[in-house]
Design a protein around this motif. Structure first.
Motif, short mmCIF file in Angstrom:
data_model
loop_
_atom_site.label_atom_id
_atom_site.label_comp_id
_atom_site.label_asym_id
_atom_site.label_seq_id
_atom_site.Cartn_x
_atom_site.Cartn_y
_atom_site.Cartn_z
N LEU A 187 0.86 -1.19 0.00
CA LEU A 187 0.00 0.00 0.00
C LEU A 187 0.89 1.23 0.00
N ASN A 188 0.42 2.26 -0.69
CA ASN A 188 1.16 3.52 -0.67
C ASN A 188 0.75 4.33 0.54
N PHE A 189 1.75 4.81 1.26
CA PHE A 189 1.51 5.71 2.38
C PHE A 189 2.78 6.49 2.70
N SER A 190 2.63 7.80 2.80
CA SER A 190 3.67 8.69 3.34
C SER A 190 2.96 9.74 4.17
N CYS A 191 3.38 9.86 5.41
CA CYS A 191 2.79 10.86 6.29
C CYS A 191 3.04 12.25 5.72
N LYS A 192 1.97 13.03 5.62
CA LYS A 192 2.06 14.41 5.12
C LYS A 192 2.18 15.40 6.26
N ARG A 193 2.21 14.89 7.49
CA ARG A 193 2.28 15.69 8.70
C ARG A 193 1.17 16.75 8.75
N CYS A 194 0.00 16.33 8.29
CA CYS A 194 -1.17 17.22 8.33
C CYS A 194 -1.76 17.28 9.73
N SER A 195 -1.46 16.29 10.54
CA SER A 195 -1.90 16.18 11.93
C SER A 195 -3.37 15.87 12.10
N HIS A 196 -4.03 15.43 11.04
CA HIS A 196 -5.43 15.06 11.18
C HIS A 196 -5.62 13.99 12.26
N CYS A 197 -4.70 13.04 12.32
CA CYS A 197 -4.83 11.95 13.29
C CYS A 197 -4.51 12.39 14.72
N CYS A 198 -4.04 13.61 14.89
CA CYS A 198 -3.65 14.13 16.21
C CYS A 198 -4.63 15.16 16.76
N ARG A 199 -5.58 15.58 15.93
CA ARG A 199 -6.35 16.75 16.30
C ARG A 199 -7.82 16.64 15.92
N HIS A 200 -8.60 17.50 16.53
CA HIS A 200 -9.98 17.82 16.16
C HIS A 200 -11.03 16.76 16.44
N GLU A 201 -10.65 15.53 16.71
CA GLU A 201 -11.63 14.48 16.98
C GLU A 201 -11.26 13.75 18.26
N PRO A 202 -12.27 13.33 19.03
CA PRO A 202 -11.94 12.58 20.24
C PRO A 202 -11.29 11.25 19.89
N GLY A 203 -10.43 10.80 20.76
CA GLY A 203 -9.76 9.52 20.56
C GLY A 203 -8.82 9.24 21.71
N TYR A 204 -8.24 8.08 21.69
CA TYR A 204 -7.33 7.67 22.75
C TYR A 204 -5.99 7.28 22.17
N VAL A 205 -4.92 7.77 22.78
CA VAL A 205 -3.57 7.29 22.48
C VAL A 205 -3.14 6.50 23.71
N TYR A 206 -3.28 5.18 23.60
CA TYR A 206 -2.94 4.29 24.70
C TYR A 206 -1.42 4.19 24.83
N LEU A 207 -0.94 4.17 26.07
CA LEU A 207 0.49 4.13 26.31
C LEU A 207 0.91 2.81 26.95
N SER A 208 1.91 2.20 26.33
CA SER A 208 2.52 1.00 26.89
C SER A 208 3.70 1.42 27.76
N GLU A 209 4.31 0.46 28.41
CA GLU A 209 5.50 0.73 29.22
C GLU A 209 6.61 1.33 28.35
N VAL A 210 6.78 0.80 27.14
CA VAL A 210 7.79 1.33 26.22
C VAL A 210 7.49 2.79 25.89
N ASP A 211 6.23 3.09 25.60
CA ASP A 211 5.84 4.46 25.28
C ASP A 211 6.12 5.40 26.45
N LEU A 212 5.71 5.00 27.64
CA LEU A 212 5.90 5.84 28.82
C LEU A 212 7.38 6.08 29.09
N THR A 213 8.18 5.06 28.96
CA THR A 213 9.63 5.20 29.16
C THR A 213 10.21 6.17 28.14
N ASN A 214 9.88 5.99 26.87
CA ASN A 214 10.41 6.86 25.82
C ASN A 214 9.97 8.31 26.01
N LEU A 215 8.71 8.52 26.32
CA LEU A 215 8.21 9.88 26.49
C LEU A 215 8.79 10.56 27.72
#
Length: 149
Positions: free
Chosen positions: A10-38
């Motif tokens: 499949l073709n995909f390149s992030c355009k950094r439009c931030s649609h997936c980060c903004r304007h709609e409710p949603g959850y970004v679940y964090l794992s132990e790896v995520d929490l450590t990195n952040l």
């Protein structure tokens, strides 16, 4: 078992439009790896990162799990004109759009493409690359309220 619709990639390149980060409710679940990195990225203790940027929400299995907060307009708490943690973004963010519900069919992929300009544009991602992202996403288990942090 039938081959997935993305067998030829499949073709995909992030355009950094931030649609997936903004304007709609949603959850970004964090794992132990995520929490450590952040927490390392922001140079703060994990518990302080949780207090400043996170909340616990009900998960599919009824457990309370850790996720990033949202602002009142539904933007991610780490969004301020751009992702404040782009280099350390959570696995959920790095694997988008190769999530199970988006890859369940060609029509669900096309539907997501109506919102994301990177879908069906840019780099051809191989079946193996897609599967690797999908596996990362599926196996990225969020921290529960019962886990020791």
């Amino acid at each position: 078992m039938a081959e997935p619709f993305y067998t030829k990639g499949l073709n995909f390149s992030c355009k950094r439009c931030s649609h997936c980060c903004r304007h709609e409710p949603g959850y970004v679940y964090l794992s132990e790896v995520d929490l450590t990195n952040l927490s390392q990225y922001f140079n703060i203790e994990k518990k302080d990162f949780i207090l400043k940027y996170c909340r616990f929400v009900s998960y599919y299995d009824g457990k309370k799990v850790l996720c990033l907060q949202e602002k009142s307009n539904y933007d991610c708490i780490l969004w301020d004109g751009q992702c404040l943690a782009y280099e350390a973004k959570p696995i959920q963010c790095t694997t988008y759009p190769f999530w199970s519900y988006i890859l369940k069919s060609a029509s669900s992929w096309e539907q997501e493409g109506k919102e994301c300009p990177g879908i069906n544009n840019g780099t051809l991602r191989s079946k193996e690359e897609i599967q690797e992202s999908l596996d990362l996403q599926i196996n990225n288990i969020p921290i529960t309220m019962d886990d020791e942090v």
